[in-house]
Design a protein around this motif. Structure first.
Motif: not given
Length: 317
Positions: A82-102
């Motif tokens: 879904g689109w809840a605020w906490w999903v956005w927060a998790l998505c931002l953190v997950g995205d940054d985690f991905n960027f680190y390893w990439h």
């Protein structure tokens, strides 16, 4: 889907002009015409290719998003997050985690370094450097993000978070911002990003984070900037030309030459997927080898200094 990055371009232009003016007024030599033109043409090419491959990236995310929906329903009990605020927060953190390893693998695997090298090719560190993005990096970058649509993050949300990360990173490319103590303990800042762009041996392959610097602290790649050490920007073996074609593809040409020059399949594999600087005959050195030599030199200098101390005490007695 509109790219949020494009809405910030006027602000980026104003900040670059402001930084260039400060450089001129205070004689800081942050810009020169040749380097700035190279950054501009590389940036234009990267923007075009990013736009053209955006459909491929989001399409790839949607493929895995839809493909794994039945499995999410069966094993996790939901169809999407879904689109809840906490999903956005998790998505931002997950995205940054991905960027680190990439980003980290871009520095430790030669074929990925060939795609990323252009971003480090400038011997200037300024806001314009942020636009020096590799033209081939968009082809494989989404692979690191595949797990997110599999878990049920909406592909549009993922793409937006990736854009937000890119926007934040623009502001990291400046020497005019001092150390930010509390904020810099968690978030990436221009102060520590200078380390990442430096070619000083002790600074190589450090501070790979995008928005957050905690990944480098957790995974052992963090290094603070030494304010007493002169920072040298660029790469250890700079390209001889500064046109966008050479900047983007010269390392791929070097890889091909190395692969053709050896018969061993193991050596061929290592020239493509080994660390930058690896060579079958030891004629070149990786960043780890160079850092080990540097550490040994520092220990030798310290030992020599300790041996001289008693002699000085006797001489002064």
């Amino acid at each position: 889907m509109p790219n949020p990055f494009t809405y910030f371009v006027p602000l980026f232009a104003v900040l670059i002009l402001g930084e260039a003016y400060i450089s001129y007024r205070e004689d800081k030599d942050l810009y020169n015409l040749k380097d700035s033109m190279a950054s501009t043409w590389v940036g234009i090419g990267a923007a075009i290719l990013n736009t053209l491959t955006k459909a491929y990236q989001i399409g790839l995310f949607f493929l895995f998003y839809e493909l794994f929906e039945p499995l999410r329903i069966e094993f996790l009990g939901y169809d999407n997050l879904g689109w809840a605020w906490w999903v956005w927060a998790l998505c931002l953190v997950g995205d940054d985690f991905n960027f680190y390893w990439h980003h980290r693998f871009c520095h430790t695997v030669r074929i990925f370094w060939a795609a990323h090298l252009v971003h480090h090719s400038s011997e200037k560190f300024n806001l314009g450097t942020a636009f020096r993005n590799g033209w081939t990096i968009f082809l494989y970058k989404p692979i690191y993000w595949i797990w997110m649509p599999i878990l049920g993050f909406n592909p549009v949300m993922i793409a937006l978070c990736m854009s937000f990360n890119s926007i934040y990173q623009f502001f990291l490319h400046s020497t005019l911002v001092p150390r930010i103590p509390v904020f810099g303990a968690v978030f990436n800042t221009p102060w520590v990003h200078q380390v990442h762009h430096a070619c000083n041996v002790e600074y190589l392959d450090r501070n790979h984070g995008g928005i957050l610097i905690i990944w480098d602290r957790i995974f052992g790649t963090y290094l603070d900037k030494d304010k007493y050490l002169e920072t040298k920007f660029g790469v250890l073996h700079p390209p001889t030309k500064h046109d966008p074609i050479t900047l983007n593809f010269h390392e791929f040409q070097d890889i091909w030459k190395d692969v053709r020059g050896v018969k061993s399949w193991k050596a061929k594999f290592m020239y493509v997927f080994g660390p930058p600087g690896w060579s079958h005959d030891g004629s070149r050195k990786t960043s780890k080898m160079l850092q080990q030599e540097w550490e040994q030199q520092q220990k030798a200098l310290q030992a020599a200094g300790q041996q001289k101390t008693p002699d000085l005490q006797v001489a002064n007695a």
